[in-house]
Design a protein around this motif. Structure first.
Motif, short mmCIF file in Angstrom:
data_model
loop_
_atom_site.label_atom_id
_atom_site.label_comp_id
_atom_site.label_asym_id
_atom_site.label_seq_id
_atom_site.Cartn_x
_atom_site.Cartn_y
_atom_site.Cartn_z
N ARG A 109 -8.23 3.89 3.89
CA ARG A 109 -9.49 4.10 2.69
C ARG A 109 -9.18 3.42 1.40
O ARG A 109 -9.78 2.76 0.84
CB ARG A 109 -10.20 5.45 2.70
CG ARG A 109 -10.96 5.66 4.08
CD ARG A 109 -11.51 7.17 4.11
NE ARG A 109 -12.26 7.37 5.06
CZ ARG A 109 -13.43 7.04 5.45
NH1 ARG A 109 -14.04 6.12 4.73
NH2 ARG A 109 -13.91 7.31 6.92
N SER A 110 -7.97 4.37 0.90
CA SER A 110 -7.69 4.11 -0.47
C SER A 110 -7.04 2.61 -0.62
O SER A 110 -6.97 2.17 -1.85
CB SER A 110 -6.57 4.99 -0.72
OG SER A 110 -5.55 5.00 -0.07
N GLN A 111 -6.37 1.98 0.48
CA GLN A 111 -5.74 0.99 0.23
C GLN A 111 -6.58 -0.39 0.79
O GLN A 111 -6.05 -1.33 0.97
CB GLN A 111 -4.27 0.71 0.90
CG GLN A 111 -3.35 1.91 0.35
CD GLN A 111 -2.03 1.79 0.91
OE1 GLN A 111 -2.06 1.45 2.12
NE2 GLN A 111 -1.11 2.35 0.12
N ALA A 112 -7.75 -0.17 1.10
CA ALA A 112 -8.66 -1.12 1.61
C ALA A 112 -8.80 -2.46 0.99
O ALA A 112 -8.62 -3.26 1.38
CB ALA A 112 -10.04 -0.77 2.12
N LYS A 113 -8.61 -2.35 -0.28
CA LYS A 113 -8.68 -3.43 -1.26
C LYS A 113 -7.68 -4.50 -0.91
O LYS A 113 -7.82 -5.57 -0.91
CB LYS A 113 -8.78 -2.90 -2.77
CG LYS A 113 -8.69 -4.36 -3.52
CD LYS A 113 -8.65 -3.60 -5.06
CE LYS A 113 -8.66 -4.78 -6.10
NZ LYS A 113 -8.39 -4.46 -7.40
N GLU A 114 -6.42 -4.01 -0.87
CA GLU A 114 -5.16 -4.99 -0.49
C GLU A 114 -4.93 -5.09 0.98
O GLU A 114 -4.15 -6.04 1.28
CB GLU A 114 -3.97 -4.19 -1.19
CG GLU A 114 -2.81 -5.11 -1.26
CD GLU A 114 -3.13 -6.46 -1.81
OE1 GLU A 114 -3.92 -6.38 -2.79
OE2 GLU A 114 -2.31 -7.55 -1.48
N VAL A 164 6.16 -1.09 1.62
CA VAL A 164 5.80 0.46 1.67
C VAL A 164 5.74 1.04 0.07
O VAL A 164 4.53 1.55 0.08
CB VAL A 164 6.99 1.10 2.37
CG1 VAL A 164 6.74 2.81 2.15
CG2 VAL A 164 7.04 0.79 3.84
N LEU A 165 6.41 0.62 -0.65
CA LEU A 165 6.21 1.11 -2.09
C LEU A 165 5.12 0.55 -2.83
O LEU A 165 4.62 1.11 -3.43
CB LEU A 165 7.57 0.81 -2.97
CG LEU A 165 8.89 1.78 -2.48
CD1 LEU A 165 9.88 1.56 -3.51
CD2 LEU A 165 8.24 3.29 -2.31
N TYR A 166 4.80 -0.85 -2.36
CA TYR A 166 3.92 -1.42 -3.16
C TYR A 166 2.76 -1.14 -2.67
O TYR A 166 1.48 -0.63 -3.56
CB TYR A 166 3.85 -2.89 -2.62
CG TYR A 166 2.76 -3.73 -2.88
CD1 TYR A 166 2.49 -4.30 -4.25
CD2 TYR A 166 1.87 -4.01 -1.96
CE1 TYR A 166 1.38 -5.15 -4.46
CE2 TYR A 166 0.51 -4.83 -2.56
CZ TYR A 166 0.62 -5.22 -3.74
OH TYR A 166 -0.68 -5.89 -3.98
N GLU A 167 2.39 -0.84 -1.57
CA GLU A 167 1.03 0.05 -1.18
C GLU A 167 0.80 1.41 -1.60
O GLU A 167 -0.25 1.68 -1.74
CB GLU A 167 1.06 0.06 0.69
CG GLU A 167 1.03 -1.44 1.06
CD GLU A 167 0.25 -1.18 2.69
OE1 GLU A 167 -0.02 -0.20 3.00
OE2 GLU A 167 0.40 -2.44 3.17
#
Length: 624
Positions: free
Chosen positions: A399-404, A468-471
């Motif tokens: 949910r929190s990373q749906a933008k990317e 991994v760190l990017y997300e």
């Protein structure tokens, strides 16, 4: 005596020809478009010596009687429009009435045509724009236009034509574009009596694209189908990992017309963003349908450039449609929205640069090995053998990373196929397949070697950890909840007046993404905290880099700067040649399991490359 004079018709036609007829491919484009406007279902193009000697276009369209055949050679004579208001609703290819007189003025041209309701046809011979003869001939229904010795009367222009191979390349691309955008029409293109393109009529887009672009390319493409009340976009876009060094395979059509548009190119760049390396371009085949009154095709006689009434709206729409395909929201088994099922405008998924609260949260939950949902995963910590814990379920991450996030469709399976065009294929593994990889070892502490169900998998440990760190950092930046990790020793930085002004203007937004920065008076600032997972080396230098970027990309513009976050993740990620313990390797794979897009690093480089067992057997001579 007046020094201003009206140019003779012959001179004005040659001037117009300079804009319309750039090279033989331009002649073919104009003649084929006329054939399409005439309702042709079969078009044949014959070319000799790259178009220098001969260009002949034959169609089975409605044809012309003798009167229309003569009129079509007059400047600005056309059957496509009648009044000035018609220019605002162009729904055909040609409308300016410049092409035929321009072509005739720089060549030896003949027109042979017959409408269906006439028993006899008409043939007109023209040399350099001057009509030499008109006669009645026997002819099938349709039109054949023959152009010989292009630019014979303009030696300087003829001298600038390229060699035969170059001109043939441009001709082939021109006909390819027309064949792709008109699958209901059959096309035949021959160079020196050698068939180069031969496709039958009444194909669907997928079949036509496979025939013209090849199976290897088509196997790496995803379908796009997306619409609202005013626009519709359909076609095919490349999966992450398939890219080219130029835009030549980004083929864009607006209302069936092949065009070049920076608006759409920028939208594609935003849609792929971290999925493609800088300087690389994913192949696309996109068809945008827009109400003609919202697009101006009357910008240049060649009609390759168009202008949209609302560039920003078109760009957002195209980006949203492509992102939707990349996120896997469109699958083959699901019905696609079409004219009968138009989505309301409020249902359009927001493009990359919109606020996170407007984003779709339909990304699939990532399963673990046993099929359950992962509740927490371990992140490798450099220099120790003990992994740290990152709390939060995979659903929350999605949910929190749906933008990317750009996951593949839920029903897709791992494809370890080898592409002859691109070499070992970039991974399209689903999360369950990643969890089942059996790590065999590492090469030079740089690439991890693993065995999958269908072949050998090479994993770039730096690129994988970067993703991994990017997300993680991106999740924090999007949430803007102010969570931060405090610094044991605060850092003081002194800035210039210009940098101080920029930082003060954006200080509230910067602190929302996890920084703790306070103005200590004048041009001095104190940094008390940074976002979680943010590298703590050279924080002052990173702040100055952020200020430099804020001059062009303020955080207030509703868009978290993913490029900055990508560079941040890169600085903290496991480096190439850093040794990883078995526990750290397994932890890294577990992290990739819940990553929304584990297949590329934030810069678009692949994190995994697959070599199938079939390819290995071929390399060792076990299979032909």
């Amino acid at each position: 005596m007046s020094t201003i004079r009206i140019l003779p018709e012959e001179v004005s036609n040659r001037i117009a020809a300079g804009e319309v007829v750039e090279r033989p491919a331009s002649v073919i484009k104009e003649l084929v478009e006329n054939s399409l406007d005439a309702g042709a279902s079969q078009i044949s193009i014959q070319v000799t010596r790259g178009g220098r000697t001969l260009i002949q276009v034959t169609d089975d369209g409605i044809g012309m009687d003798s009167e229309d055949a003569l009129l079509c050679l007059e400047a600005h004579a056309t059957s496509k429009i009648k009044t000035a208001s018609d220019i605002e609703m162009i729904d055909c290819f040609g409308f300016r009435g410049e092409a035929l007189p321009s072509i005739a003025s720089v060549s030896h041209m003949s027109i042979r045509t017959k409408p269906e309701d006439c028993g006899i046809g008409t043939e007109i011979l023209i040399d350099g724009g001057v009509i030499r003869s008109i006669s009645e001939v026997g002819s099938p229904t349709g039109t054949t236009i023959t152009v010989k010795s292009i630019f014979y009367n303009l030696p300087a222009r003829r001298k600038f034509l390229r060699n035969v191979n170059t001109e043939e390349f441009h001709i082939q691309e021109t006909v390819l574009l027309q064949a792709l955008s008109n699958p209901a029409v059959g096309f035949q293109l021959s160079f020196d009596n050698r068939a180069v393109i031969l496709v039958q009529k009444n194909h669907d887009l997928s079949t036509r694209a496979t025939m013209l672009l090849g199976k290897d390319t088509m196997s790496e493409m995803l379908p796009v189908e997306y619409c609202d009340d005013e626009m519709k976009i359909s076609g095919l876009v490349a999966r992450p990992g398939l890219s080219r060094t130029s835009r030549k395979e980004q083929r864009i059509f607006v209302n069936g017309r092949a065009i070049d548009s920076n608006t759409i190119y920028y939208a594609l760049r935003d849609a792929y963003h971290t999925l493609v390396m800088k300087g690389r371009y994913p192949p696309v085949l996109l068809f945008l349908e827009v109400n003609p009154k919202f697009v101006d095709v009357n910008v240049h006689p060649a009609k390759r450039e168009v202008r949209f009434r609302n560039d920003r709206l078109v760009g957002q729409f195209v980006a949203a449609g492509v992102q939707r395909a990349l996120r896997g929201l469109i699958v083959e088994s699901a019905p696609l929205p079409g004219p009968e099922r138009r989505l309301p405008s409020s249902s359009i998924p927001a493009p990359v640069f919109l606020p996170p609260e407007t984003l779709s949260t339909e990304s699939p939950v990532m399963p673990t090995v046993d099929g359950s949902v992962a509740a927490s995963v371990a992140a490798p910590v450099r220099g120790t053998g003990t992994p740290s814990k990152v709390e939060g379920g995979a659903t929350d991450v999605a949910r929190s990373q749906a933008k990317e996030a750009f996951p593949l469709a839920p029903d897709e399976t791992l494809d370890f196929g080898y592409s002859k065009a691109t070499g070992p294929s970039v991974s399209a593994a689903n999360p369950a397949e990643i969890s089942q990889l059996r790590v065999l070892g590492a090469i030079a502490n740089l690439f991890l070697i693993a065995e999958g169900s269908e072949g050998l998998v090479l994993i770039d440990q730096h690129a994988a950890h970067e993703r991994v760190l990017y997300e993680k950092v991106l999740k924090q930046a999007i949430s803007k909840d102010g969570t931060q990790q405090g610094l044991l020793i605060p850092i003081t930085v002194d800035l210039s007046n210009a940098d101080t002004k920029i930082l003060n203007e954006n200080l509230e937004d910067i602190n929302k993404i996890g920084f703790g920065i306070e103005n200590f008076g004048g041009n001095t600032f104190i940094i008390n905290g940074v976002p979680p997972h943010f590298p703590q080396e050279n924080i002052g230098g990173m702040l100055r880099d952020m200020i430099d970027e804020l001059r062009d990309s303020p955080l207030m513009s509703k868009r978290v700067d993913e490029a900055r976050i990508a560079r941040t993740a890169c600085k903290a990620a496991v480096k190439a040649h850093d040794p990883l313990s078995d526990a750290e390797i397994r932890s890294l794979l577990d992290e990739m399991l819940v990553a929304e897009m584990p297949y590329t690093c934030p810069h678009g480089r692949p994190t995994m490359i697959n070599i199938s067992f079939t390819e290995l057997e071929k390399r060792f001579g076990r299979r032909q």
